[in-house]
Design a protein around this motif. Structure first.
Motif, PDB file in Angstrom:
ATOM      1  N   SER A  20      -0.773   1.417   9.178  1.00  0.00           N
ATOM      2  CA  SER A  20      -1.266   2.480   8.312  1.00  0.00           C
ATOM      3  C   SER A  20      -0.133   3.411   7.913  1.00  0.00           C
ATOM      4  O   SER A  20       0.013   3.776   6.748  1.00  0.00           O
ATOM      5  CB  SER A  20      -2.357   3.267   9.048  1.00  0.00           C
ATOM      6  OG  SER A  20      -2.589   4.486   8.409  1.00  0.00           O
ATOM      7  N   LEU A  24       3.852   2.445   1.181  1.00  0.00           N
ATOM      8  CA  LEU A  24       4.654   2.769   0.014  1.00  0.00           C
ATOM      9  C   LEU A  24       5.472   4.024   0.260  1.00  0.00           C
ATOM     10  O   LEU A  24       6.570   4.174  -0.261  1.00  0.00           O
ATOM     11  CB  LEU A  24       3.755   2.967  -1.196  1.00  0.00           C
ATOM     12  CG  LEU A  24       2.987   1.726  -1.636  1.00  0.00           C
ATOM     13  CD1 LEU A  24       1.964   2.095  -2.694  1.00  0.00           C
ATOM     14  CD2 LEU A  24       3.952   0.689  -2.178  1.00  0.00           C
ATOM     15  N   TYR A 104      -3.112   4.502  -5.038  1.00  0.00           N
ATOM     16  CA  TYR A 104      -2.262   3.652  -4.194  1.00  0.00           C
ATOM     17  C   TYR A 104      -2.393   2.194  -4.636  1.00  0.00           C
ATOM     18  O   TYR A 104      -1.414   1.452  -4.701  1.00  0.00           O
ATOM     19  CB  TYR A 104      -2.745   3.804  -2.753  1.00  0.00           C
ATOM     20  CG  TYR A 104      -1.709   3.587  -1.670  1.00  0.00           C
ATOM     21  CD1 TYR A 104      -0.796   4.579  -1.363  1.00  0.00           C
ATOM     22  CD2 TYR A 104      -1.689   2.414  -0.927  1.00  0.00           C
ATOM     23  CE1 TYR A 104       0.132   4.403  -0.352  1.00  0.00           C
ATOM     24  CE2 TYR A 104      -0.767   2.225   0.084  1.00  0.00           C
ATOM     25  CZ  TYR A 104       0.141   3.232   0.370  1.00  0.00           C
ATOM     26  OH  TYR A 104       1.052   3.048   1.369  1.00  0.00           O
ATOM     27  N   LEU A 354       3.039   9.528   7.887  1.00  0.00           N
ATOM     28  CA  LEU A 354       2.388   9.191   9.159  1.00  0.00           C
ATOM     29  C   LEU A 354       0.878   9.042   9.002  1.00  0.00           C
ATOM     30  O   LEU A 354       0.155   8.922   9.989  1.00  0.00           O
ATOM     31  CB  LEU A 354       2.706  10.252  10.214  1.00  0.00           C
ATOM     32  CG  LEU A 354       4.155  10.289  10.707  1.00  0.00           C
ATOM     33  CD1 LEU A 354       4.354  11.423  11.702  1.00  0.00           C
ATOM     34  CD2 LEU A 354       4.564   8.968  11.350  1.00  0.00           C
ATOM     35  N   LEU A 356      -1.301  11.256   8.208  1.00  0.00           N
ATOM     36  CA  LEU A 356      -1.994  12.350   8.887  1.00  0.00           C
ATOM     37  C   LEU A 356      -2.743  13.232   7.897  1.00  0.00           C
ATOM     38  O   LEU A 356      -2.490  13.181   6.702  1.00  0.00           O
ATOM     39  CB  LEU A 356      -0.977  13.209   9.634  1.00  0.00           C
ATOM     40  CG  LEU A 356      -0.207  12.463  10.709  1.00  0.00           C
ATOM     41  CD1 LEU A 356       0.825  13.381  11.350  1.00  0.00           C
ATOM     42  CD2 LEU A 356      -1.158  11.917  11.769  1.00  0.00           C
ATOM     43  N   ALA A 360      -7.329   9.468   9.203  1.00  0.00           N
ATOM     44  CA  ALA A 360      -7.080   8.036   9.367  1.00  0.00           C
ATOM     45  C   ALA A 360      -6.836   7.717  10.840  1.00  0.00           C
ATOM     46  O   ALA A 360      -7.354   6.730  11.372  1.00  0.00           O
ATOM     47  CB  ALA A 360      -5.888   7.600   8.515  1.00  0.00           C
ATOM     48  N   SER A 447      -1.564  -0.264   4.854  1.00  0.00           N
ATOM     49  CA  SER A 447      -1.922   1.151   4.700  1.00  0.00           C
ATOM     50  C   SER A 447      -3.254   1.296   3.985  1.00  0.00           C
ATOM     51  O   SER A 447      -4.091   2.113   4.367  1.00  0.00           O
ATOM     52  CB  SER A 447      -0.863   1.897   3.898  1.00  0.00           C
ATOM     53  OG  SER A 447       0.368   1.856   4.555  1.00  0.00           O
ATOM     54  N   SER A 450      -6.313   1.088   6.089  1.00  0.00           N
ATOM     55  CA  SER A 450      -6.729   2.267   6.851  1.00  0.00           C
ATOM     56  C   SER A 450      -7.385   3.299   5.953  1.00  0.00           C
ATOM     57  O   SER A 450      -8.289   4.012   6.369  1.00  0.00           O
ATOM     58  CB  SER A 450      -5.540   2.878   7.604  1.00  0.00           C
ATOM     59  OG  SER A 450      -4.718   3.607   6.728  1.00  0.00           O
ATOM     60  N   LEU A 451      -6.925   3.371   4.716  1.00  0.00           N
ATOM     61  CA  LEU A 451      -7.551   4.312   3.788  1.00  0.00           C
ATOM     62  C   LEU A 451      -9.007   3.909   3.530  1.00  0.00           C
ATOM     63  O   LEU A 451      -9.920   4.730   3.573  1.00  0.00           O
ATOM     64  CB  LEU A 451      -6.775   4.347   2.470  1.00  0.00           C
ATOM     65  CG  LEU A 451      -5.421   5.064   2.529  1.00  0.00           C
ATOM     66  CD1 LEU A 451      -4.550   4.685   1.345  1.00  0.00           C
ATOM     67  CD2 LEU A 451      -5.626   6.573   2.564  1.00  0.00           C
TER      68      LEU A 451
HETATM   69  N1  TRP Z   1       1.196   6.364   5.307  1.00  0.00           N
HETATM   70  C1  TRP Z   1       1.074   5.578   4.134  1.00  0.00           C
HETATM   71  C2  TRP Z   1       2.437   5.484   3.456  1.00  0.00           C
HETATM   72  O1  TRP Z   1       3.404   5.917   3.994  1.00  0.00           O
HETATM   73  C3  TRP Z   1       0.052   6.089   3.186  1.00  0.00           C
HETATM   74  C4  TRP Z   1      -1.237   6.266   3.853  1.00  0.00           C
HETATM   75  C5  TRP Z   1      -1.994   5.340   4.401  1.00  0.00           C
HETATM   76  C6  TRP Z   1      -1.846   7.433   4.127  1.00  0.00           C
HETATM   77  N2  TRP Z   1      -3.089   5.892   4.997  1.00  0.00           N
HETATM   78  C7  TRP Z   1      -2.991   7.175   4.832  1.00  0.00           C
HETATM   79  C8  TRP Z   1      -1.497   8.691   3.853  1.00  0.00           C
HETATM   80  C9  TRP Z   1      -3.803   8.165   5.276  1.00  0.00           C
HETATM   81  C10 TRP Z   1      -2.304   9.685   4.282  1.00  0.00           C
HETATM   82  C11 TRP Z   1      -3.435   9.430   5.010  1.00  0.00           C
HETATM   83  O2  TRP Z   1       2.520   4.939   2.381  1.00  0.00           O
END
Ligand code: TRP
Length: 585
Positions: A20, A24, A104, A354, A356, A360, A447, A450-451
């Protein structure tokens, strides 16, 4: 209600959470913001942000999910034992996940498109044609034309750092006043009288005087460099001059062509939409497959693959002439390019990278059935994410420098500068391009999962929907919401009317809202909740394997340090605090 699904192993959880986090943001965004902020020092500040803000919130999110065994909307009420307004964090999270995934998927779709393009070696004709045109240029242009070409190309690069240093001697507000002044002048019928009238305002007058003095210095710097460069090129042998001019010409032509190729792809709403559909379908199928047999299994395969691919690319870069320059760029500090707002950018990026601030990690934590290892796992996830972001820089910049490109090319770095380099590399470039865009796709996919999981799990946990129904319906809705983003760069469609009215297009608006506002806000509220509100016995039950001092340090960060730092970011966004005005160095 059926029994809650769990991860098969703790390592599987770490891989899924790292999947996650690594996305990108690491490969597309981190290298270019590092480039824009001058490398080394920015990286250092970013590391501090990860440690002081990222890690504590990561632990807080996983803890909340693990203790509640619910996804974010239900988690806070479950922990408080009654309905609570803290659940707003969960609602915001579901909404933010929805928004982020919608755009995304557009970028991820391009990554898929480019993987396929690389497989059919789309760069081949570009390369051949550019080579032909450059040979013609060599045969027909005069030596002076060639020198001019080279001098003009080198000039900006040579003077940029110095010019920036001069420019930052005037505060942003001074520049703003000056811009206001020069706009008014350019609109006026009688420039002389307009100038005199405007300069009656002492504030404008002082701004104009400051800027004009700096401008004279800048002109002088440029003049000096120009004559120095011209002298250098005069002393070059003719053969060498021909060779360099031809190479530069070829790269300029190639760049124009790969740029056109990208603008054509991104500017074609239907193609973009089709690819984002393909990407969403893949994401939905995995999420519908369940926690351990869908998400965990996918991440177990894709994450090591991604790591191996990046290492191969870095390995290639190590043998390139630009490697030393790249390492110096990423690791040696250049304070002249870093503004105070760059610090805030590092902080904002720490949230995004991360994963955050939108629950997630609460969601992923809620599928854990252990009470141990919170600190170690969080460190591992954050470390994997950071290592991959740094490796991404070491993968991209050696290639960028070896082929004479700008490290600060912005978001175009991945879809324009890299394709240029791949085209220049020739045959091997095709293989590198496939690896590069393939790994970008894998990173985006783990990623996106997880979204979608954050959104889908609301309907699974709170509305008792079947997992597959939830995944398909929410995934479909997100795809529909993403349509305006897919068409945002297409000039032929109605929503391009968004851009004039809001200044940025729909796609950028969504990114702006989510990464600049919702994630920091969500992260701050999560920290405050975990630090001040969550009953202490619940918190302590999750960290029985940690020494007292570690817990205290963590809680201190959550209570004071993290909220304070995020507050500074938000105040700057609102415009109450103008950090570049306060700190000019
Ligand atoms: N962390 C992912 C990235 O670096 C993007 C991402 C995935 C994300 N899940 C998330 C960002 C949840 C914020 C919250 O591309």
């Amino acid at each position: 209600m059926s029994e809650r699904a769990h991860w098969k192993s703790r390592f599987g959880f770490v891989l899924a959470a790292a999947g996650s986090a690594v996305g990108l943001g690491n490969i597309w965004k981190f290298p270019y913001i590092t480039g824009e902020n001058g490398g080394g020092l920015f990286v250092l500040i970013y590391l501090v942000c990860i440690a002081l803000v990222g890690l504590p919130i990561m632990m807080a999110e996983i803890m909340i999910g693990r203790a509640a065994q619910r996804q974010p909307v239900g988690a806070f009420a479950a922990l408080q034992g009654q309905a609570t307004s803290w659940s707003v964090i969960g609602w915001m999270g579901v909404f933010t996940g929805f928004v982020i995934l919608s755009y995304y998927a557009v970028v991820a779709g391009w990554a898929m498109d480019y993987t396929l393009k690389s497989i059919v070696n789309y760069a081949r004709p570009i390369h051949d044609q550019a080579e032909q045109e450059a040979t013609d240029f060599r045969a027909t242009a005069s030596l002076d034309e060639m020198r001019d070409l080279l001098v003009n190309h080198d000039l900006s690069r040579l003077t940029q750092a110095e010019v920036n240093r001069v420019k930052t001697r005037a505060k942003p507000s001074v520049w703003k006043d000056y811009r206001r002044f020069s706009e008014a002048i350019s609109k006026a019928d009688n420039r002389e009288s307009a100038r005199a009238r405007l300069l009656a305002d002492p504030r404008l007058k002082s701004a104009v005087e400051q800027v004009e003095a700096l401008q004279r210095e800048i002109d002088e710097i440029e003049e000096n460099s120009r004559s120095r460069l011209a002298a250098d090129y005069q002393s070059l042998t003719e053969a060498e001059l021909l060779k360099r001019a031809e190479t530069l010409k070829r790269r300029q032509i190639t760049f124009e062509k790969v740029k056109t190729a990208f603008v054509t792809t991104a500017g074609d709403g239907w193609t973009t939409l089709l690819w984002s559909l393909a990407f969403m379908l893949t994401t939905i199928v995995i999420v519908a497959g369940g926690i351990s047999s869908g998400i965990e299994r996918t991440c177990r395969i894709l994450m090591p693959t991604l790591f191996v691919l990046i290492c191969c690319m870095v390995g290639y870069g190590m043998f390139q002439p630009g490697f030393v320059q790249a390492v110096a760029f990423v690791f040696s500090p250049d304070p002249s390019k870093l503004k105070a707002s760059g610090v805030l950018e590092a902080l904002g990026h720490a949230f995004f990278t991360l994963s955050l601030g939108m629950g997630a990690m609460i969601t992923y934590g809620s599928y854990q059935n252990t009470k141990r290892g919170l600190l170690g796992e969080s460190i591992m996830i954050a470390a994997l994410d950071t290592v991959i972001a740094l490796l991404a820089c070491l993968m991209i910049f050696p290639i960028i420098f070896s082929y004479g490109q700008e490290p600060s090319a912005g978001p175009g770095l991945v879809f324009m500068s890299m394709p240029l380099a791949f085209a220049e590399i020739g045959k091997g470039g095709m293989l590198l391009a496939i690896m590069f865009f393939g790994l970008l796709f894998f990173a985006a996919l783990t990623s996106a999962i997880s979204l979608l999981e954050v959104v889908a799990s609301y309907f699974i946990d709170q509305q008792d929907w079947k997992r597959s129904t939830a995944a398909w319906i929410t995934g479909g809705a997100i795809f529909l919401f993403g349509i305006p983003s897919a068409f945002a760069m297409d000039s032929g469609y109605a929503l391009s009317g968004w851009e004039p009215s809001y200044g940025i297009n729909f796609f950028d608006t969504m990114d702006y809202l989510a990464s600049n506002w919702m994630l920091p806000l969500g992260g701050m509220l999560t920290a405050i909740y975990a630090g001040w509100v969550l009953p202490a016995h619940l918190r302590d039950g999750e960290v029985t394997d940690l020494p007292r001092w570690a817990i205290q340090g963590w809680v201190f960060c959550l209570r004071i340090v993290t909220p304070a730092l995020v507050a500074v970011v938000l105040l700057q966004k609102v415009g109450i605090l103008q950090i570049d005005e306060l700190l000019v160095w």
